[in-house]
Design a protein around this motif. Structure first.
Motif, PDB file in Angstrom:
ATOM      1  N   UNK A 160       7.643  25.583  -9.424  1.00 55.19           N
ATOM      2  CA  UNK A 160       6.726  26.636  -8.984  1.00 55.19           C
ATOM      3  C   UNK A 160       5.361  26.017  -8.738  1.00 55.19           C
ATOM      4  N   UNK A 161       4.777  26.366  -7.598  1.00 63.19           N
ATOM      5  CA  UNK A 161       3.425  25.945  -7.268  1.00 63.19           C
ATOM      6  C   UNK A 161       2.626  27.184  -6.913  1.00 63.19           C
ATOM      7  N   UNK A 162       1.735  27.598  -7.797  1.00 63.89           N
ATOM      8  CA  UNK A 162       1.061  28.876  -7.598  1.00 63.89           C
ATOM      9  C   UNK A 162       2.075  29.997  -7.627  1.00 63.89           C
ATOM     10  N   UNK A 163       2.108  30.812  -6.592  1.00 65.65           N
ATOM     11  CA  UNK A 163       3.087  31.896  -6.511  1.00 65.65           C
ATOM     12  C   UNK A 163       4.294  31.512  -5.665  1.00 65.65           C
ATOM     13  N   UNK A 164       4.413  30.234  -5.323  1.00 61.03           N
ATOM     14  CA  UNK A 164       5.498  29.767  -4.468  1.00 61.03           C
ATOM     15  C   UNK A 164       6.564  29.048  -5.288  1.00 61.03           C
ATOM     16  N   UNK A 165       7.827  29.384  -5.042  1.00 57.60           N
ATOM     17  CA  UNK A 165       8.965  28.671  -5.610  1.00 57.60           C
ATOM     18  C   UNK A 165       9.495  27.699  -4.568  1.00 57.60           C
ATOM     19  N   UNK A 166       9.840  26.496  -5.003  1.00 51.88           N
ATOM     20  CA  UNK A 166      10.400  25.486  -4.109  1.00 51.88           C
ATOM     21  C   UNK A 166      11.662  24.930  -4.767  1.00 51.88           C
ATOM     22  N   UNK A 167      12.750  24.873  -4.005  1.00 51.30           N
ATOM     23  CA  UNK A 167      14.019  24.400  -4.539  1.00 51.30           C
ATOM     24  C   UNK A 167      14.593  23.333  -3.616  1.00 51.30           C
ATOM     25  N   UNK A 168      15.216  22.326  -4.218  1.00 49.40           N
ATOM     26  CA  UNK A 168      15.946  21.315  -3.478  1.00 49.40           C
ATOM     27  C   UNK A 168      17.376  21.799  -3.298  1.00 49.40           C
ATOM     28  N   UNK A 169      17.799  21.946  -2.054  1.00 48.98           N
ATOM     29  CA  UNK A 169      19.113  22.506  -1.746  1.00 48.98           C
ATOM     30  C   UNK A 169      20.038  21.403  -1.257  1.00 48.98           C
ATOM     31  N   UNK A 170      20.750  20.786  -2.197  1.00 53.26           N
ATOM     32  CA  UNK A 170      21.750  19.787  -1.871  1.00 53.26           C
ATOM     33  C   UNK A 170      21.147  18.691  -1.001  1.00 53.26           C
ATOM     34  N   UNK A 171      21.842  18.323   0.074  1.00 51.31           N
ATOM     35  CA  UNK A 171      21.375  17.281   0.981  1.00 51.31           C
ATOM     36  C   UNK A 171      20.453  17.828   2.065  1.00 51.31           C
ATOM     37  N   UNK A 172      20.256  19.129   2.083  1.00 49.82           N
ATOM     38  CA  UNK A 172      19.560  19.760   3.195  1.00 49.82           C
ATOM     39  C   UNK A 172      18.058  19.845   3.012  1.00 49.82           C
ATOM     40  N   UNK A 173      17.534  19.246   1.969  1.00 45.72           N
ATOM     41  CA  UNK A 173      16.098  19.248   1.780  1.00 45.72           C
ATOM     42  C   UNK A 173      15.617  20.417   0.961  1.00 45.72           C
ATOM     43  N   UNK A 174      14.455  20.969   1.332  1.00 47.07           N
ATOM     44  CA  UNK A 174      13.750  21.941   0.510  1.00 47.07           C
ATOM     45  C   UNK A 174      13.703  23.315   1.145  1.00 47.07           C
ATOM     46  N   UNK A 175      13.686  24.333   0.261  1.00 50.58           N
ATOM     47  CA  UNK A 175      13.493  25.729   0.668  1.00 50.58           C
ATOM     48  C   UNK A 175      12.419  26.323  -0.235  1.00 50.58           C
ATOM     49  N   UNK A 176      11.646  27.265   0.309  1.00 48.54           N
ATOM     50  CA  UNK A 176      10.566  27.866  -0.454  1.00 48.54           C
ATOM     51  C   UNK A 176      10.623  29.382  -0.369  1.00 48.54           C
ATOM     52  N   UNK A 177      10.075  30.004  -1.416  1.00 50.50           N
ATOM     53  CA  UNK A 177      10.015  31.464  -1.482  1.00 50.50           C
ATOM     54  C   UNK A 177       8.646  31.869  -2.011  1.00 50.50           C
ATOM     55  N   UNK A 178       8.071  32.884  -1.394  1.00 52.56           N
ATOM     56  CA  UNK A 178       6.768  33.391  -1.849  1.00 52.56           C
ATOM     57  C   UNK A 178       6.894  34.778  -2.456  1.00 52.56           C
ATOM     58  N   UNK A 179       8.137  35.229  -2.684  1.00 52.68           N
ATOM     59  CA  UNK A 179       8.351  36.574  -3.236  1.00 52.68           C
ATOM     60  C   UNK A 179       9.353  36.541  -4.385  1.00 52.68           C
TER      61      UNK A 179
END
Length: 486
Positions: free
Chosen positions: A309-328
């Motif tokens: 978590x960075x501030x109000x943002x969640x960031x996840x590593x999704x397998x080999x496909x890199x990163x995804x983020x959520x602000x909600x």
């Protein structure tokens, strides 16, 4: 005349050097990420990858490499901060375990593997943490020098810090919360337990009341005074008394969480990653649900190795496909790979106005402007299910390519979409080549030939070892040359 001749030689050498200079292209983006850690500044996030470190200053919207002076083969497994100094530890196939530090946000790195730290080809560096004045790393060593090492001078000198840990114990992840430091065991450890230190890792005491003794610990998080721990095979646990007693909180129905590999907390919510999924729970673990809208489809190759978590943002590593983020809080996810160069490029191919690249993890990409920008072209491919993507060739109206799990795949629209050729999935394919008499493919334990643009294939390599991967193939006259692993 001699001076003129020397001048001409120097001009020629300068021109030759200028012609052989290389610059990095602006892609392809994405690739595997092993660790995510928020930085000290607002919006700062650092990502450890199998090839170094990347940095974001906008909560994961875009990324830039922070790898100067780091070995290109360093697979980063841990990142920690001490004021304005960043530490990154990891393991290289060539040099073994290593730790580096940077005082300029990752622009330049120097070694922090000072005297007293056991490094080398047999060492595997698991994690790094800063607790009070002490810098600590956890390490597994094939020669038996497992344990925790500590430094009080920024990595110039190190000393073993295993007091209270059992002999042979292999430490993995560390977690600093308040004045306490928690330590979990690696899956390879002969004993599994959680240990706690209240003196910055100088001494350790068991904090494993009721905790399972057969599973490696992968991640920690906290909400208030509650500590959570994720495990590889026993779900998610919590303690409210500093490890005196642990309670399993992950359900068995309808949500089953066994291999949890990452975890973070946001407010009163606990987020757990594993198997390509992200789960959301309350602090008590009474209510669980998946938050996966926008994440890649789960399959056998899915994994969720990092979550932060960075501030109000969640960031996840999704397998080999890199990163995804959520602000909600995970209600909606979107890809966040702009500028993330975390994959190995295994092949490039040029035809017409297009450049094509094949990566180790993230499929194929295409550029129409000489490599200035790239776009993923993976429609019809099983990305996590394939182990590497390899060479290209052309035949008729088809573009053919090797896929490490599917076999040879082909496209009739320049890579906009792909479909499998035959054999469909029985044998991985690597190098491919085409001439006037047919198409040749390097497979696992075989070289095969096609005479119908890759629609069907016939084996032609009796004598190859069954486990030899044929990565390179070429034909000169009537002679076929193949390069393979042995």
């Amino acid at each position: 005349m001699k001076q003129i001749a020397n001048l001409l030689v120097l001009v020629f050498l300068a021109a030759t050097a200028a012609q052989t200079q290389w610059v990095r292209t602006a892609g392809p983006d994405a690739g595997p990420v092993t660790v995510l850690v928020p930085g000290s500044g607002s919006g700062d996030v650092f990502a450890g990858t199998p090839g170094g470190v990347s940095r974001s200053t906008d909560n994961g919207v875009s990324w830039s490499p922070a790898t100067d002076s780091l070995p290109p083969t360093l697979s980063v497994s841990g990142i920690a901060f001490s004021g304005s100094t960043i530490y990154a530890c990891g393991t290289s196939p060539q040099t073994g375990g290593a730790i580096y530090k940077s005082t300029d946000d990752g622009a330049m790195w120097t070694s922090a593997a000072g005297t007293g730290l056991t490094t080398g080809a047999f060492a595997v560096m698991n994690d790094v943490a800063v607790s009070g004045p002490r810098l600590l790393v956890t390490q597994y060593n094939l020669l038996g020098a497992h344990g925790v090492y500590a430094s009080t001078d920024g990595g110039a000198t190190w000393a073993v810090s295993n007091t209270g840990l059992p002999a042979g114990f292999v430490p993995n992840r560390m977690f600093v919360v308040g004045a306490a430091l928690y330590l979990g065991s690696a899956l390879s450890s002969p004993t599994h337990a959680i240990y706690r230190s209240t003196d910055n890792g100088a001494n350790w005491a068991t904090a494993s009341g009721g905790f399972p003794t057969t599973s490696g610990e992968t991640a920690f998080a906290s909400i208030g005074s509650t500590i959570f721990c994720a495990t590889l095979s026993a779900g998610v646990w919590r303690t409210t008394d500093n490890g005196g007693a642990w309670t399993k909180i992950s359900p068995t129905t309808p949500v089953v969480i066994l291999g949890a590999t990452s975890m973070t907390a946001s407010g009163t919510n606990l987020f757990v990653g594993g198997g390509g999924r992200v789960w959301l729970a309350d602090a008590n673990g009474d209510n669980w649900g998946q938050v996966i809208t926008g994440l890649p489809t789960q399959n056998a190759g899915s994994s969720t190795p990092a979550l932060t978590r960075s501030g109000s943002t969640l960031i996840v590593a999704a397998s080999k496909l890199g990163l995804y983020r959520s602000t909600d809080d995970g209600a909606q996810w979107s890809a966040a790979n702009s500028g993330l160069r975390a994959d190995k490029i295994l092949s490039v191919h040029a035809t017409g106005s297009y450049l094509y690249s094949a990566s180790n993890s993230n499929g194929y990409s295409r550029s129409s402007n000489g490599g200035d920008t790239w776009s993923a072209i993976n429609t019809g491919l099983d990305i996590p299910g394939n182990i590497g993507f390899y060479g290209f060739t052309e035949s008729g109206s088809y573009l053919l390519a090797g896929a490490g799990g599917t076999g040879v795949v082909r496209s009739s629209d320049g890579g906009d979409s792909w479909g499998p050729s035959s054999p469909l999935s029985a044998s991985p394919a690597y190098g491919v080549f085409s001439d006037g008499s047919g198409q040749y493919g390097g497979f696992l334990g075989d070289v095969k030939k096609s005479t119908d643009d890759g629609a069907t294939w016939t084996g032609m390599s009796a004598g190859f070892l069954s486990y030899a991967a044929v990565y390179g193939i070429w034909k000169e006259g009537d002679v076929i040359c193949a390069g393979a692993t042995v």
